[in-house]
Write a protein that holds these residues in place. Structure first.
Motif, PDB file in Angstrom:
ATOM      1  N   ASN B 127      -3.453   8.866   0.144  1.00 27.17           N
ATOM      2  CA  ASN B 127      -2.385   9.580   0.840  1.00 27.17           C
ATOM      3  C   ASN B 127      -1.114   9.764   0.031  1.00 27.17           C
ATOM      4  OD1 ASN B 127      -1.877   6.789   1.026  1.00 27.17           O
ATOM      5  ND2 ASN B 127      -0.758   7.011   2.965  1.00 27.17           N
ATOM      6  N   GLN B 128      -0.855   8.917  -0.972  1.00 25.64           N
ATOM      7  CA  GLN B 128       0.390   9.056  -1.727  1.00 25.64           C
ATOM      8  C   GLN B 128       0.332  10.203  -2.743  1.00 25.64           C
ATOM      9  OE1 GLN B 128       0.966   4.343  -1.790  1.00 25.64           O
ATOM     10  NE2 GLN B 128       2.638   5.374  -2.800  1.00 25.64           N
ATOM     11  N   VAL B 129      -0.872  10.648  -3.095  1.00 29.75           N
ATOM     12  CA  VAL B 129      -0.971  11.755  -4.058  1.00 29.75           C
ATOM     13  C   VAL B 129      -0.289  13.009  -3.509  1.00 29.75           C
ATOM     14  CG1 VAL B 129      -2.553  13.274  -5.310  1.00 29.75           C
ATOM     15  CG2 VAL B 129      -3.015  10.799  -5.176  1.00 29.75           C
ATOM     16  N   PRO B 130      -0.666  13.514  -2.337  1.00 29.68           N
ATOM     17  CA  PRO B 130       0.063  14.701  -1.853  1.00 29.68           C
ATOM     18  C   PRO B 130       1.529  14.401  -1.563  1.00 29.68           C
ATOM     19  CG  PRO B 130      -1.512  13.892  -0.211  1.00 29.68           C
ATOM     20  CD  PRO B 130      -1.800  13.172  -1.473  1.00 29.68           C
ATOM     21  N   MET B 131       1.856  13.186  -1.152  1.00 32.66           N
ATOM     22  CA  MET B 131       3.263  12.889  -0.873  1.00 32.66           C
ATOM     23  C   MET B 131       4.126  13.059  -2.120  1.00 32.66           C
ATOM     24  SD  MET B 131       3.085   9.670   1.710  1.00 32.66           S
ATOM     25  CE  MET B 131       1.933   9.797   3.097  1.00 32.66           C
ATOM     26  N   ASP B 156       6.554   2.490   7.702  1.00 38.90           N
ATOM     27  CA  ASP B 156       7.980   2.763   7.521  1.00 38.90           C
ATOM     28  C   ASP B 156       8.387   2.932   6.059  1.00 38.90           C
ATOM     29  OD1 ASP B 156       7.613   0.079   7.054  1.00 38.90           O
ATOM     30  OD2 ASP B 156       9.074  -0.607   8.525  1.00 38.90           O
ATOM     31  N   ASN B 157       7.678   2.324   5.113  1.00 37.98           N
ATOM     32  CA  ASN B 157       8.062   2.498   3.713  1.00 37.98           C
ATOM     33  C   ASN B 157       7.787   3.915   3.225  1.00 37.98           C
ATOM     34  OD1 ASN B 157       9.154  -0.060   2.897  1.00 37.98           O
ATOM     35  ND2 ASN B 157       7.108  -0.908   3.231  1.00 37.98           N
ATOM     36  N   LEU B 158       6.590   4.421   3.501  1.00 34.77           N
ATOM     37  CA  LEU B 158       6.300   5.783   3.045  1.00 34.77           C
ATOM     38  C   LEU B 158       7.079   6.808   3.858  1.00 34.77           C
ATOM     39  CD1 LEU B 158       2.517   5.577   2.119  1.00 34.77           C
ATOM     40  CD2 LEU B 158       4.495   5.770   0.592  1.00 34.77           C
ATOM     41  N   PHE B 159       7.330   6.488   5.123  1.00 37.54           N
ATOM     42  CA  PHE B 159       8.179   7.373   5.927  1.00 37.54           C
ATOM     43  C   PHE B 159       9.560   7.471   5.281  1.00 37.54           C
ATOM     44  CE2 PHE B 159      10.725   8.841   9.479  1.00 37.54           C
ATOM     45  CZ  PHE B 159       9.862   9.650  10.212  1.00 37.54           C
TER      46      PHE B 159
ATOM     47  N   THR D 257      11.638  -2.023  -1.856  1.00 39.10           N
ATOM     48  CA  THR D 257      11.030  -0.692  -1.944  1.00 39.10           C
ATOM     49  C   THR D 257      12.047   0.384  -1.593  1.00 39.10           C
ATOM     50  OG1 THR D 257       8.875  -1.604  -1.386  1.00 39.10           O
ATOM     51  CG2 THR D 257       9.176   0.752  -1.007  1.00 39.10           C
ATOM     52  N   ARG D 258      12.761   0.171  -0.503  1.00 38.59           N
ATOM     53  CA  ARG D 258      13.716   1.205  -0.071  1.00 38.59           C
ATOM     54  C   ARG D 258      14.914   1.297  -1.011  1.00 38.59           C
ATOM     55  NH1 ARG D 258      12.980   0.181   6.410  1.00 38.59           N
ATOM     56  NH2 ARG D 258      10.695   0.062   6.214  1.00 38.59           N
ATOM     57  N   LYS D 259      15.323   0.143  -1.520  1.00 38.63           N
ATOM     58  CA  LYS D 259      16.396   0.155  -2.500  1.00 38.63           C
ATOM     59  C   LYS D 259      15.993   1.040  -3.706  1.00 38.63           C
ATOM     60  CE  LYS D 259      17.454  -3.852  -4.285  1.00 38.63           C
ATOM     61  NZ  LYS D 259      18.173  -3.838  -5.617  1.00 38.63           N
ATOM     62  N   LYS D 260      14.782   0.913  -4.140  1.00 38.57           N
ATOM     63  CA  LYS D 260      14.330   1.707  -5.273  1.00 38.57           C
ATOM     64  C   LYS D 260      14.241   3.189  -4.886  1.00 38.57           C
ATOM     65  CE  LYS D 260      13.915  -0.113  -8.583  1.00 38.57           C
ATOM     66  NZ  LYS D 260      15.052  -0.607  -9.408  1.00 38.57           N
ATOM     67  N   TYR D 272       5.396   1.917  -4.684  1.00 37.17           N
ATOM     68  CA  TYR D 272       4.691   1.428  -3.502  1.00 37.17           C
ATOM     69  C   TYR D 272       3.223   1.730  -3.601  1.00 37.17           C
ATOM     70  CZ  TYR D 272       3.634   0.732   1.451  1.00 37.17           C
ATOM     71  OH  TYR D 272       3.115   0.282   2.626  1.00 37.17           O
ATOM     72  N   GLY D 273       2.304   0.905  -3.148  1.00 43.50           N
ATOM     73  CA  GLY D 273       2.259  -0.447  -2.682  1.00 43.50           C
ATOM     74  C   GLY D 273       2.934  -1.431  -3.601  1.00 43.50           C
TER      75      GLY D 273
END
Lengths: 301, 301, 301, 301, 301, 301
Positions: B127-131, B156-159, D257-260, D272-273
């Motif tokens: 999922n992170q590839v298209p993001m 919440d991190n990827l959001f 993660t969010r800081k980055k 991320y991960g």
């Protein structure tokens, strides 16, 4: 056969003039009075029961549970319906039912209905006709048989009209609305099944101020409509007084019960449903009597 | 902005040629141009239509109903979908569609896809590839075939990344998200079917920026995505200008209609849909003309 | 690239000249071979895996449970789907998957697809185009995204054509059929979600012989389709041999188990899943060996 | 706290011996200890595991996702349930499970249960009996098999009692509540399937503090109940420490993660991960170590 | 506290030895007798009521409606459940309930249960343990909380065992079965919610021959189970005689009513529910008396 | 037939005058004629359209698809409903609609209706009143608003009466029946939503032979009801002739199409929908003409 024909003619003389002005299955004043004969209150000119404003005010304090406390015991087990999108869960809906029945469109029936409406100078029959018949304080109660796409009784303009132009008390529809963003900003309470951007289409009005059902509740014109955050109750006029009077007792019982729980020394069964200890029971009864008197002074019948 | 543009070009140089060979069903620039040939606007380097920023700004004033007023009449009857959990019902979602298609995992297909991705230097496809391919202002539109458990496109991190790192305009997923408490505090609009604590699992990406369907709506890359509190519309670029222009008229019509209802002397049919009285009709037309001119000054095309 | 072009030309002579230019997301022979690279069998000219007729015959004895005994253990957990109206619950469906993907109609996409189809001399793209491409023994597997009204892939005439004209082995559609009375009298197995009298309408074909999903099962062209009275399994060619071989063992185990239960002296745990008593275990193993030999004589690989 | 402890002992003297004879399927202390033998913590006098208050406090920071991070990996795949009406989505529910099982009423069974209850001096068995057994910090978890009408475990008075009289931490019911308007104004978290104005009726209690299931989650008395805006997790005491410890790591990982991402120069896959770049990885590990130390000072085990 | 400890010990002496041989929540003979104290018939050695074979034979003529004619009037309103896949709609299911309760698996509970089962020489606790405890004429009634995937109580081998090895009368499961093709060819009646190819997994047995509920019906061990093409009734032993006696009257009333309708000269209200004309009423009463005598000769109590 | 005609007249003398006063919303003959003014056929004495017997006979060959071929094109898009339990999927239902409308019971309305019924000498109003008004060949079409428990319009005795006493053609109910085992053995076609052992209760009749809706289909008294294995069509009398005439063409087209497919040398598009080759087209047209002539000889209008 002669006698039958004669009877039919007689009926036409009595009913037909009315029908010309009314709709497919609207009741004459006489029929309305007959079908709602247990109504203890005044009536509108068309015969619809008019629950007094004072009782409507008192009914604003009701919850569904306080109606439930009376109606099923009187045999009225089909007056509550839920499963609605509640527009303003924190606002009570209270008003008099004005009912409209729709059915799926069929062109042959539509053509008859529109011919009659035109003959009566009404133009075609559509959703704005009953809206323009509303009295202040009415709740528009609409059977749109659960339709979503095409079953949108109002958008934000007609919603605004109901609220500002017709002074309606609210809306209950077994169907949809449109313009949710728009109507969310307006204060009038509304209960609907769904929301869709489409126009009202593919349906016809088959009755105005006739008995209808909203899900499993049967609604009569003139019923007191009570909506809270759970659902909607349709209260027959003959039971309104008893419901609001009993609710006074319920409110006092709630007050006392919580006051005792606040004292922190009782198990729930010591206090609720009714106190087991005779001294507590007496304390409660005196509290009830005193508070009822106070309330009755503020809320004269 | 300069630096961003530069960065984008750099990314394209590095990634785009690779993608042609790497994705299962990604379109080449030539294919993208062909399949979206009615697009009247500029395009991204990969060929995706780029609805101009100015139109996107104007589209923030749209409601689903104002899109409905145009699209079905043009034959586009499958561009709207609802039934979502709307994260922020009071915030409009407006942006350009970036589409991703998932299917239930099967190991033989996954192995082919990952081999291709690896050969293209992308690591495995997930999922992170298209993001990481999103452009500022994009809405990530994801077909996860309604999956709940295991169908959680982001937590919440990827959001947070979508919002802060990718400057995405929002998210629409026919599937789930996780970390509802976390994302509820973030401002980006999002539409999803359900929420589940599980990770994204048991699925594979089978297309990036290809035509997909979200329920009964067919989405093309570059569509203007409009979400309000009801649902989501996917507007073909070729119709965006007409939709926003017509909405100006609708807004003015709403203004005038309510102004008249505020006067308190009209039945709904006197004023709405259009005034029956010729004098009122003229009044409205003049009002419309005047207000349109005012608006057009503020909102030049 | 030269060789590819050459191969394409060869295919064109046989079947697809047209299709390469015509279909939105049809695979070339090279792509098909790549995406189904684990196929151990011969292929059709378009590259689709061709599970041998002999294995198809043996597969007629399979049940869903016997496929389940192998696939999830190999990581294939998304190959089964149920919830169908099964036309003939007493007839097994066995054949090779020919896949078709539909999406909700949008006129801009339809226009591109039909332009391509016309340019290739195919007229417009609609449901009969893939039907006329079927090979004997194929199962038409159609993703119509669950559509009922307007999602009717065939009526009785095209059903008759599939059976008699195309010699198809059956039909699986995540959508509807029409003419239920008519097709009920025809012998070809069929699995569909619903039945409606409407024509196929408001949809477009977006892929022929591409990966699709039927509910939660991902289907590849050339999969062995097995339908029984419960649902449908889509078996990757690479696992077919193992599934049918293992089923022989299951059948023998069933025979022996019931024979023992018929003796009336055992509790279920004495015999099933496997005998606890060493003597019984040995008896079973000898029975298995003997029966397997008998079966293998009749059913040579 | 002294007074509470004293009150508890008093209650035990009065009630506990009775309960052994009174409840249909209540466990003795020995049975409770046996069935919850993996509990690492102290127990209530009736044997129910007592997750320490300090851990309960730390658990207030948990989300469903942080529980999911541990439980399925330990084989606990059936401890989460959603699909509730969440009374206060912005308040966490945290407490110890006190379980009650209902079944549809049958008069012969009810008569036996009430005879036993009467013989034990409890009067009849009904919903207030278990409520009066709750300990401060308990969550009342009720299997009412999804019943709506008649399945209303509490109205606003008993809800008030749970909160103020019993100092309960919350309510989870696979059934309904009544008086939604009333309980919405009270602060205690509650999770229920539906709301109905009817009284609790047509059901009987068949177990108190026995294993029950709430949908697809199996609940044991003494489980740590965690509810957020998504759903409810029932965490076995033996896993609570590990869950909250791991959550500390998750929280720090989120922070970093969010800081980055805020720095605006990374793609999601850079960070991320886990960071791909060794320098970033080291930076993260140092950050984690430092922050963990800080947190552990504030949150001693 | 001393007294409490003592009481607990006493209970252990009475109950514990039994539990060792039994299951988590199985009843001792004494408990079974107590909980089914209204049973008028003999009992099995474990205390379960044994409705006599002669009554079971007579019950084969019952329909759901004939049970409904008696039970709700006696306060038993929760003894019927439908919504099943009925394996053989043309075969009546009649037998004595043997109940089993499952819950979603949790490893800590499973470990306790299996330890107990092992200690009692039963090996691990799983679905074949209760199957091997069945008496001829029993109906296996299983609460699998509606589970489909993984909730398959039997496949064709164990179904065969139930029928041939255990001489069971049938199967009712609020869950699934597997091997539908296989069991369809076997004669034993069965009622289940769904069918799935998976094995029984991810569940544990939490009770054998305890009260359970199948949907909205509460089932006690020893109930007479009656299944027809509509659904399943669980009849308390104490009411069986009255139900079958009353059904004789119903059958005669049906005979007479249809005989009269066959004469072709009556409106429905002349004859049914009971004849309005005194002469017809007398005719009916004489017919009833005569026919009852004939039947009672054939069917002595 | 003489005696029947005579009986009908007698019934009219006895009942019809009464009905005018008795039913809530029954139409007079004049109203019925007005509301069904497009009816091209004779009428029953109460004004209900009477589709001729000869057309009813021809309609037995219709399928839902052949009705669909005409009705939506004429604007009748709401005449079909499915989702029924079809009692005999292999028997066509064909007859004239006799409509009955129920609503949930409310005692005040019931009391008015029964007073009127009593005053007219009808006793109370309940389900047998309209049943005793049926004409041979009628289909009883009942709106019971989807009710299951308590919504059972008939059991086996009244079903037998409809078939044998009233010579009804069949039953369609948006509600339930009881005695499924009993009615399954009777030949009359029936369509219902569900089955339940309860009696008809908690409902009242609010209309006889008025417009009703069955799900999304609006039904008028006198509509031709056509049921096949899919669902039910309610055909306005004015369109019946066109539907059956067009069906003749469809049948011939089916014959010819399959004959060509049997030849085995055509792709589906060569033959179906219409032949592309001019010679084939001519062949078809001649076949059609010849066969139509043959059919028209057998089926004179």
């Amino acid at each position: 056969m002669k006698r039958i024909t004669f009877a039919l003619v007689a009926v036409i003389v009595l009913i037909a003039p009315v029908l010309i002005h009314a709709q497919l299955f609207s009741l004459t004043r006489e029929q309305m009075v007959e079908w709602t004969s247990q109504n203890p209150f005044d009536r509108f000119p068309d015969g619809r029961p008019k629950v007094p404003d004072a009782l409507i005010e008192r009914a604003r304090g009701l919850s569904s549970e306080e109606v439930f406390a009376i109606l099923p015991g009187k045999g009225f087990r089909n007056q509550y319906e839920d499963g609605f999108h509640v527009l303003h869960p924190d606002k009570k809906l209270v008003g008099r039912a004005f009912t409209v029945q729709f059915m799926p469109l069929r062109p042959d029936l539509e053509s008859v209905i529109n011919d009659k409406a035109k003959a009566a100078g009404q133009g075609r029959m559509y959703n704005q006709v009953p809206m323009d018949m509303l009295q202040p304080g009415d709740v528009l109660v609409v059977d749109l048989f659960g339709q979503k796409e095409g079953g949108t009784i109002v958008g934000d303009n007609l919603f605004y009209y109901l609220m500002k132009g017709a002074h309606a008390a609210g809306l209950v529809v077994d169907g949809a609305v449109r313009d949710l963003d728009g109507i969310s900003g307006m204060e009038m309470p509304a209960y609907f099944r769904s929301v869709h951007p489409s126009y009202l289409t593919n349906v016809i009005i088959t009755g105005i101020n006739v008995p209808i059902h909203i899900g499993n509740a049967t609604v009569m014109p003139g019923d007191l409509v009570l909506g809270d955050s759970e659902g909607v109750y349709f209260i027959p006029p003959a039971l309104v007084q008893q419901v609001v009077d009993n609710a006074d007792v319920v409110h006092i019982h709630d007050e006392w019960t919580r006051k005792k729980f606040d004292e922190g020394k009782y198990k729930s069964r010591d206090i609720y449903g009714s106190p087991s200890d005779p001294a507590l029971k007496k304390e409660y009864e005196e509290y009830l009597k005193k508070r009822l008197e106070e309330i009755r002074k503020t809320n004269p019948k």
